[in-house]
Design a protein around this motif. Structure first.
Motif, PDB file in Angstrom:
ATOM      1  N   LEU A  92       0.826  -1.209   0.000  1.00  0.00           N
ATOM      2  CA  LEU A  92       0.000   0.000   0.000  1.00  0.00           C
ATOM      3  C   LEU A  92       0.860   1.258   0.000  1.00  0.00           C
ATOM      4  CD1 LEU A  92      -2.818  -1.015   2.510  1.00  0.00           C
ATOM      5  CD2 LEU A  92      -3.103  -0.526   0.078  1.00  0.00           C
ATOM      6  N   LEU A  93       1.904   1.269   0.804  1.00  0.00           N
ATOM      7  CA  LEU A  93       2.770   2.447   0.869  1.00  0.00           C
ATOM      8  C   LEU A  93       3.565   2.630  -0.423  1.00  0.00           C
ATOM      9  CD1 LEU A  93       4.118   2.411   4.540  1.00  0.00           C
ATOM     10  CD2 LEU A  93       2.492   3.997   3.515  1.00  0.00           C
ATOM     11  N   SER A  94       4.016   1.533  -1.003  1.00  0.00           N
ATOM     12  CA  SER A  94       4.778   1.656  -2.252  1.00  0.00           C
ATOM     13  C   SER A  94       3.882   2.107  -3.411  1.00  0.00           C
ATOM     14  CB  SER A  94       5.438   0.323  -2.602  1.00  0.00           C
ATOM     15  OG  SER A  94       4.461  -0.687  -2.791  1.00  0.00           O
ATOM     16  N   GLY A  95       2.573   1.810  -3.319  1.00  0.00           N
ATOM     17  CA  GLY A  95       1.663   2.191  -4.382  1.00  0.00           C
ATOM     18  C   GLY A  95       1.393   3.678  -4.460  1.00  0.00           C
ATOM     19  N   ILE A  96       1.620   4.399  -3.345  1.00  0.00           N
ATOM     20  CA  ILE A  96       1.360   5.841  -3.360  1.00  0.00           C
ATOM     21  C   ILE A  96       2.593   6.648  -3.753  1.00  0.00           C
ATOM     22  CG2 ILE A  96      -0.393   5.578  -1.565  1.00  0.00           C
ATOM     23  CD1 ILE A  96       1.604   6.741   0.439  1.00  0.00           C
ATOM     24  N   GLY A  97       3.686   5.956  -4.082  1.00  0.00           N
ATOM     25  CA  GLY A  97       4.918   6.666  -4.426  1.00  0.00           C
ATOM     26  C   GLY A  97       4.803   7.525  -5.667  1.00  0.00           C
ATOM     27  N   THR A  98       3.980   7.115  -6.618  1.00  0.00           N
ATOM     28  CA  THR A  98       3.832   7.875  -7.868  1.00  0.00           C
ATOM     29  C   THR A  98       2.858   9.040  -7.749  1.00  0.00           C
ATOM     30  OG1 THR A  98       2.117   6.309  -8.586  1.00  0.00           O
ATOM     31  CG2 THR A  98       4.387   5.858  -9.261  1.00  0.00           C
ATOM     32  N   SER A  99       2.109   9.089  -6.649  1.00  0.00           N
ATOM     33  CA  SER A  99       1.072  10.125  -6.530  1.00  0.00           C
ATOM     34  C   SER A  99       1.398  11.193  -5.496  1.00  0.00           C
ATOM     35  CB  SER A  99      -0.269   9.469  -6.166  1.00  0.00           C
ATOM     36  OG  SER A  99      -0.176   8.758  -4.947  1.00  0.00           O
ATOM     37  N   ILE A 100       2.555  11.118  -4.858  1.00  0.00           N
ATOM     38  CA  ILE A 100       2.917  12.120  -3.859  1.00  0.00           C
ATOM     39  C   ILE A 100       4.017  13.017  -4.415  1.00  0.00           C
ATOM     40  CG2 ILE A 100       2.284  10.594  -1.944  1.00  0.00           C
ATOM     41  CD1 ILE A 100       5.228  10.046  -1.490  1.00  0.00           C
ATOM     42  N   PRO A 101       4.161  14.227  -3.884  1.00  0.00           N
ATOM     43  CA  PRO A 101       5.231  15.128  -4.357  1.00  0.00           C
ATOM     44  C   PRO A 101       6.608  14.515  -4.153  1.00  0.00           C
ATOM     45  CG  PRO A 101       3.613  16.328  -3.043  1.00  0.00           C
ATOM     46  CD  PRO A 101       3.274  14.875  -2.898  1.00  0.00           C
ATOM     47  N   SER A 102       7.526  14.894  -5.003  1.00  0.00           N
ATOM     48  CA  SER A 102       8.870  14.309  -4.971  1.00  0.00           C
ATOM     49  C   SER A 102       9.613  14.607  -3.678  1.00  0.00           C
ATOM     50  CB  SER A 102       9.679  14.831  -6.157  1.00  0.00           C
ATOM     51  OG  SER A 102       9.736  16.255  -6.130  1.00  0.00           O
ATOM     52  N   LYS A 103       9.248  15.698  -2.984  1.00  0.00           N
ATOM     53  CA  LYS A 103       9.957  16.027  -1.750  1.00  0.00           C
ATOM     54  C   LYS A 103       9.619  15.056  -0.617  1.00  0.00           C
ATOM     55  CE  LYS A 103       6.422  19.467  -0.520  1.00  0.00           C
ATOM     56  NZ  LYS A 103       6.204  20.896  -0.198  1.00  0.00           N
ATOM     57  N   PHE A 104       8.547  14.286  -0.762  1.00  0.00           N
ATOM     58  CA  PHE A 104       8.173  13.313   0.264  1.00  0.00           C
ATOM     59  C   PHE A 104       8.673  11.902  -0.051  1.00  0.00           C
ATOM     60  CE2 PHE A 104       4.684  16.493   0.694  1.00  0.00           C
ATOM     61  CZ  PHE A 104       4.972  16.892   1.993  1.00  0.00           C
TER      62      PHE A 104
END
Length: 225
Positions: free
Chosen positions: A175-187
């Motif tokens: 679940l956490l790895s799936g949100i990597g493409t949808s969050i800002p790069s600074k996070f």
């Protein structure tokens, strides 16, 4: 594309309808270097010291009079589950311990062997476990029913405990790895740090669960003696 969150646990790799992902259960043997079996080294000494500590603990639980090789099966279960739990953490390796097919295949025959041995050789001792000491006579039928049900569900609880813990950690990492493409790069750095902590926690859970399964199996066997 992942159509279902639980599809990460599907043994989908196959050739001629043969599920090859289940071969990961014996993949641990390939990771042991040949020198482990031939030449004493630090890896061998460290691993043997862990097994010896487990042997002493299992021997204490079973009883010193009944330990002629009886701890070997529990040490083997610990090693087998530990290898498969740790292998499941690596990417693209099927987590076989996340399936009840494997966990029930381990716990159910073991429980049946304990029950058959106990009821055939120590039936009076087994009957005494159904009624705890000091139980009022009016509660005895209920205690027999409760103790019988708790005894019958033991292999299921062992299997579900192992499977649920393996599934929970892997689902959280997915679940956490799936949100990597949808969050800002600074996070992204923060996400990688959290993933690293979760991976460390999952490694600890893999070790703890293999220890818990082997310890509980040892305790169940000690009740039949």
């Amino acid at each position: 594309m992942m159509t279902n969150l639980f599809s990460i646990f599907d043994p989908s790799t196959n050739i001629m309808n043969l599920s090859l992902n289940w071969l990961s259960t014996i993949l641990g043997l390939l990771m042991i270097p040949l020198s482990y079996w031939l030449i004493p080294n630090r890896y061998m000494i460290f691993f043997n010291s862990i097994l010896y500590k487990l042997h002493l603990e299992f021997k204490t639980l079973i009883g010193f009079k009944n330990t002629n090789g009886s701890t070997l099966i529990f040490i083997s279960i610990f090693t087998f589950i530990l290898f498969n739990n740790l292998l499941g953490i690596f990417p693209y390796i099927f987590t076989s311990t996340s399936h009840l097919t494997l966990s029930l295949s381990l716990t159910l025959p073991l429980w049946l062997a304990f029950m058959l041995f106990g009821w055939i050789n120590h039936n009076e001792h087994m009957f005494s476990h159904l009624i705890p000491q000091g139980t009022p006579k009016i509660l005895m039928p209920f205690m027999v029913l409760i103790e019988s049900i708790s005894n019958i569900i033991r292999p299921g609880t062992l299997a579900v405990r192992l499977t649920a813990n393996m599934i929970a950690g892997h689902l959280l990492l997915t679940l956490l790895s799936g949100i990597g493409t949808s969050i800002p790069s600074k996070f992204i750095i923060f996400l990688i740090f959290v993933q690293f902590l979760l991976l460390t926690l999952e490694s600890a859970v893999a070790i703890i669960q293999s220890y818990v399964i082997s310890i509980l199996s040892t305790l169940y066997s000690s009740e039949t003696n």
